[in-house]
Design a protein around this motif. Structure first.
Motif, PDB file in Angstrom:
ATOM      1  N   ARG A  96       0.836  -1.197   0.000  1.00  0.00           N
ATOM      2  CA  ARG A  96       0.000   0.000   0.000  1.00  0.00           C
ATOM      3  C   ARG A  96       0.873   1.250   0.000  1.00  0.00           C
ATOM      4  O   ARG A  96       2.061   1.199   0.289  1.00  0.00           O
ATOM      5  CB  ARG A  96      -0.914  -0.002   1.229  1.00  0.00           C
ATOM      6  CG  ARG A  96      -1.967  -1.102   1.212  1.00  0.00           C
ATOM      7  CD  ARG A  96      -2.742  -1.148   2.500  1.00  0.00           C
ATOM      8  NE  ARG A  96      -3.739  -2.216   2.484  1.00  0.00           N
ATOM      9  CZ  ARG A  96      -4.339  -2.685   3.563  1.00  0.00           C
ATOM     10  NH1 ARG A  96      -4.056  -2.195   4.754  1.00  0.00           N
ATOM     11  NH2 ARG A  96      -5.224  -3.653   3.471  1.00  0.00           N
ATOM     12  N   ASP A  97       0.249   2.373  -0.316  1.00  0.00           N
ATOM     13  CA  ASP A  97       0.914   3.677  -0.264  1.00  0.00           C
ATOM     14  C   ASP A  97       2.166   3.713  -1.135  1.00  0.00           C
ATOM     15  O   ASP A  97       3.251   4.109  -0.691  1.00  0.00           O
ATOM     16  CB  ASP A  97       1.272   4.044   1.185  1.00  0.00           C
ATOM     17  CG  ASP A  97       0.043   4.072   2.079  1.00  0.00           C
ATOM     18  OD1 ASP A  97      -1.006   4.546   1.617  1.00  0.00           O
ATOM     19  OD2 ASP A  97       0.138   3.607   3.224  1.00  0.00           O
ATOM     20  N   LEU A  98       2.010   3.279  -2.376  1.00  0.00           N
ATOM     21  CA  LEU A  98       3.137   3.255  -3.313  1.00  0.00           C
ATOM     22  C   LEU A  98       3.237   4.586  -4.046  1.00  0.00           C
ATOM     23  O   LEU A  98       2.241   5.287  -4.228  1.00  0.00           O
ATOM     24  CB  LEU A  98       2.950   2.119  -4.323  1.00  0.00           C
ATOM     25  CG  LEU A  98       2.922   0.709  -3.730  1.00  0.00           C
ATOM     26  CD1 LEU A  98       2.513  -0.294  -4.801  1.00  0.00           C
ATOM     27  CD2 LEU A  98       4.280   0.342  -3.140  1.00  0.00           C
ATOM     28  N   PRO A  99       4.440   4.936  -4.491  1.00  0.00           N
ATOM     29  CA  PRO A  99       4.592   6.177  -5.257  1.00  0.00           C
ATOM     30  C   PRO A  99       3.922   6.073  -6.623  1.00  0.00           C
ATOM     31  O   PRO A  99       3.655   4.968  -7.109  1.00  0.00           O
ATOM     32  CB  PRO A  99       6.116   6.327  -5.392  1.00  0.00           C
ATOM     33  CG  PRO A  99       6.657   4.956  -5.202  1.00  0.00           C
ATOM     34  CD  PRO A  99       5.736   4.265  -4.256  1.00  0.00           C
ATOM     35  N   PRO A 104       1.351  -2.829  -7.448  1.00  0.00           N
ATOM     36  CA  PRO A 104       1.580  -4.196  -6.955  1.00  0.00           C
ATOM     37  C   PRO A 104       1.624  -5.178  -8.116  1.00  0.00           C
ATOM     38  O   PRO A 104       0.817  -5.095  -9.044  1.00  0.00           O
ATOM     39  CB  PRO A 104       0.364  -4.455  -6.057  1.00  0.00           C
ATOM     40  CG  PRO A 104      -0.169  -3.106  -5.707  1.00  0.00           C
ATOM     41  CD  PRO A 104       0.107  -2.246  -6.911  1.00  0.00           C
ATOM     42  N   ALA A 105       2.554  -6.106  -8.078  1.00  0.00           N
ATOM     43  CA  ALA A 105       2.663  -7.094  -9.155  1.00  0.00           C
ATOM     44  C   ALA A 105       1.379  -7.907  -9.296  1.00  0.00           C
ATOM     45  O   ALA A 105       1.000  -8.290 -10.411  1.00  0.00           O
ATOM     46  CB  ALA A 105       3.855  -8.013  -8.902  1.00  0.00           C
ATOM     47  N   ILE A 106       0.699  -8.152  -8.185  1.00  0.00           N
ATOM     48  CA  ILE A 106      -0.512  -8.964  -8.228  1.00  0.00           C
ATOM     49  C   ILE A 106      -1.589  -8.316  -9.086  1.00  0.00           C
ATOM     50  O   ILE A 106      -2.459  -9.004  -9.642  1.00  0.00           O
ATOM     51  CB  ILE A 106      -1.036  -9.209  -6.787  1.00  0.00           C
ATOM     52  CG1 ILE A 106      -2.127 -10.275  -6.768  1.00  0.00           C
ATOM     53  CG2 ILE A 106      -1.523  -7.911  -6.157  1.00  0.00           C
ATOM     54  CD1 ILE A 106      -1.659 -11.656  -7.045  1.00  0.00           C
ATOM     55  N   GLY A 130       8.720   1.408 -13.293  1.00  0.00           N
ATOM     56  CA  GLY A 130       8.974   1.661 -14.709  1.00  0.00           C
ATOM     57  C   GLY A 130      10.375   1.301 -15.155  1.00  0.00           C
ATOM     58  O   GLY A 130      10.579   0.784 -16.246  1.00  0.00           O
ATOM     59  N   ASP A 131      11.375   1.580 -14.314  1.00  0.00           N
ATOM     60  CA  ASP A 131      12.765   1.322 -14.693  1.00  0.00           C
ATOM     61  C   ASP A 131      13.602   1.125 -13.428  1.00  0.00           C
ATOM     62  O   ASP A 131      13.100   1.204 -12.299  1.00  0.00           O
ATOM     63  CB  ASP A 131      13.320   2.462 -15.542  1.00  0.00           C
ATOM     64  CG  ASP A 131      13.177   3.831 -14.879  1.00  0.00           C
ATOM     65  OD1 ASP A 131      13.212   3.892 -13.617  1.00  0.00           O
ATOM     66  OD2 ASP A 131      13.058   4.839 -15.597  1.00  0.00           O
ATOM     67  N   LEU A 132      14.884   0.869 -13.625  1.00  0.00           N
ATOM     68  CA  LEU A 132      15.765   0.585 -12.485  1.00  0.00           C
ATOM     69  C   LEU A 132      15.962   1.793 -11.582  1.00  0.00           C
ATOM     70  O   LEU A 132      16.128   1.644 -10.365  1.00  0.00           O
ATOM     71  CB  LEU A 132      17.121   0.075 -12.989  1.00  0.00           C
ATOM     72  CG  LEU A 132      17.158  -1.396 -13.409  1.00  0.00           C
ATOM     73  CD1 LEU A 132      18.468  -1.722 -14.117  1.00  0.00           C
ATOM     74  CD2 LEU A 132      16.990  -2.299 -12.187  1.00  0.00           C
ATOM     75  N   SER A 133      15.965   2.986 -12.144  1.00  0.00           N
ATOM     76  CA  SER A 133      16.118   4.180 -11.324  1.00  0.00           C
ATOM     77  C   SER A 133      14.961   4.305 -10.336  1.00  0.00           C
ATOM     78  O   SER A 133      15.152   4.545  -9.139  1.00  0.00           O
ATOM     79  CB  SER A 133      16.205   5.417 -12.221  1.00  0.00           C
ATOM     80  OG  SER A 133      16.303   6.594 -11.433  1.00  0.00           O
ATOM     81  N   GLN A 134      13.749   4.106 -10.845  1.00  0.00           N
ATOM     82  CA  GLN A 134      12.584   4.163  -9.967  1.00  0.00           C
ATOM     83  C   GLN A 134      12.593   2.993  -8.980  1.00  0.00           C
ATOM     84  O   GLN A 134      12.237   3.155  -7.800  1.00  0.00           O
ATOM     85  CB  GLN A 134      11.304   4.132 -10.794  1.00  0.00           C
ATOM     86  CG  GLN A 134      10.047   4.368  -9.973  1.00  0.00           C
ATOM     87  CD  GLN A 134       8.795   4.376 -10.829  1.00  0.00           C
ATOM     88  OE1 GLN A 134       8.644   3.548 -11.725  1.00  0.00           O
ATOM     89  NE2 GLN A 134       7.889   5.316 -10.545  1.00  0.00           N
ATOM     90  N   ALA A 135      13.021   1.825  -9.447  1.00  0.00           N
ATOM     91  CA  ALA A 135      13.102   0.660  -8.564  1.00  0.00           C
ATOM     92  C   ALA A 135      14.055   0.924  -7.396  1.00  0.00           C
ATOM     93  O   ALA A 135      13.771   0.587  -6.244  1.00  0.00           O
ATOM     94  CB  ALA A 135      13.546  -0.562  -9.354  1.00  0.00           C
ATOM     95  N   ARG A 136      15.187   1.531  -7.690  1.00  0.00           N
ATOM     96  CA  ARG A 136      16.160   1.857  -6.639  1.00  0.00           C
ATOM     97  C   ARG A 136      15.552   2.797  -5.604  1.00  0.00           C
ATOM     98  O   ARG A 136      15.726   2.609  -4.393  1.00  0.00           O
ATOM     99  CB  ARG A 136      17.400   2.497  -7.265  1.00  0.00           C
ATOM    100  CG  ARG A 136      18.450   2.944  -6.254  1.00  0.00           C
ATOM    101  CD  ARG A 136      19.600   3.633  -6.970  1.00  0.00           C
ATOM    102  NE  ARG A 136      19.120   4.756  -7.763  1.00  0.00           N
ATOM    103  CZ  ARG A 136      19.800   5.303  -8.779  1.00  0.00           C
ATOM    104  NH1 ARG A 136      20.983   4.826  -9.117  1.00  0.00           N
ATOM    105  NH2 ARG A 136      19.293   6.325  -9.439  1.00  0.00           N
ATOM    106  N   ASP A 137      14.813   3.792  -6.063  1.00  0.00           N
ATOM    107  CA  ASP A 137      14.189   4.738  -5.136  1.00  0.00           C
ATOM    108  C   ASP A 137      13.186   4.028  -4.225  1.00  0.00           C
ATOM    109  O   ASP A 137      13.103   4.317  -3.025  1.00  0.00           O
ATOM    110  CB  ASP A 137      13.493   5.852  -5.912  1.00  0.00           C
ATOM    111  CG  ASP A 137      14.474   6.761  -6.647  1.00  0.00           C
ATOM    112  OD1 ASP A 137      15.675   6.745  -6.283  1.00  0.00           O
ATOM    113  OD2 ASP A 137      14.038   7.472  -7.563  1.00  0.00           O
ATOM    114  N   VAL A 138      12.437   3.097  -4.807  1.00  0.00           N
ATOM    115  CA  VAL A 138      11.449   2.368  -4.013  1.00  0.00           C
ATOM    116  C   VAL A 138      12.132   1.497  -2.963  1.00  0.00           C
ATOM    117  O   VAL A 138      11.726   1.476  -1.798  1.00  0.00           O
ATOM    118  CB  VAL A 138      10.555   1.502  -4.927  1.00  0.00           C
ATOM    119  CG1 VAL A 138       9.643   0.607  -4.090  1.00  0.00           C
ATOM    120  CG2 VAL A 138       9.718   2.383  -5.847  1.00  0.00           C
ATOM    121  N   VAL A 139      13.184   0.784  -3.366  1.00  0.00           N
ATOM    122  CA  VAL A 139      13.874  -0.103  -2.424  1.00  0.00           C
ATOM    123  C   VAL A 139      14.529   0.698  -1.300  1.00  0.00           C
ATOM    124  O   VAL A 139      14.523   0.290  -0.134  1.00  0.00           O
ATOM    125  CB  VAL A 139      14.909  -0.980  -3.164  1.00  0.00           C
ATOM    126  CG1 VAL A 139      15.780  -1.755  -2.171  1.00  0.00           C
ATOM    127  CG2 VAL A 139      14.199  -1.949  -4.102  1.00  0.00           C
TER     128      VAL A 139
END
Length: 202
Positions: A96-99, A104-106, A130-139
């Protein structure tokens, strides 16, 4: 001894296991358009596994593989109680509360009812960016999550997988086959209509 791919193929082809085996996971799931690589990355080895009808079926198959030196197979265990897929059907609290732009993959994968619980478990805590840059920010902000990108890279706080020269996923190949079949059917209809129009004109 067979490898995982061969063992799984043998299970799908063997009529002895027909009452235990539901089918290949990739054939039973439907990923949203353009999300096939992300779904495959999120599912990992489960994307190429065999879906089986419950815990007892999984144990019976594993015992048989061991006893016959039949190799190793990945099994996704379907729910076989009453009301398949109803328990746990709610949204995973962790996602929940994602940017904006992260989902969610589901939400990108559909499964038949008996596999709904399994899919929910497999994709718990997994989101798509969307991409690895955004993925890094999320992690960085949410290290408890695993993030997959639209083109199939996976990034977590302690594990990453991706790069180039990946073979097409089974989900992507299935989507391509369905698209080709739809195109062929449309071409056949167009040819029949053209033939009918020509016959009428004559």
């Amino acid at each position: 001894m067979q490898d995982g791919t061969a063992a799984s193929a043998a299970l799908l082809a063997n009529p002895e296991w027909s009452r235990h085996v539901l089918g290949g996971v990739a054939a039973l799931l439907t990923a949203a358009e353009g999300a096939q690589d992300a779904a495959a990355a999120a599912l990992g080895a489960a994307a190429a596994a065999v879906a089986v009808a419950g815990l007892d079926a999984a144990v019976a198959i594993l015992v048989a593989l061991k006893g016959t030196d039949g190799g190793t197979a990945g099994l996704v265990i379907a729910e076989n109680g009453s009301g398949p897929g109803q328990r746990g059907a709610g949204r995973d609290a962790a996602v929940r509360d994602l940017p904006p732009g992260v989902v969610p993959a589901i939400d990108l994968v559909k499964a038949p009812g008996e596999l709904a619980m399994a899919l929910t478990g497999l994709l718990a805590g997994v989101v798509v960016a969307g991409d690895l840059s955004q993925a890094r920010d999320v992690v960085r902000a949410r290290p408890e999550l695993r993030v997959v990108t639209r083109d199939g890279d996976l990034l977590g706080a302690h594990w990453a997988l991706g790069g180039s020269a990946r073979p097409p996923s089974m989900l992507a190949m299935r989507a391509a086959a369905e698209e080709a079949a739809a195109g062929l059917a449309a071409a056949e209809r167009a040819a029949q209509e053209a033939a009918a129009a020509l016959e009428t004109a004559m």
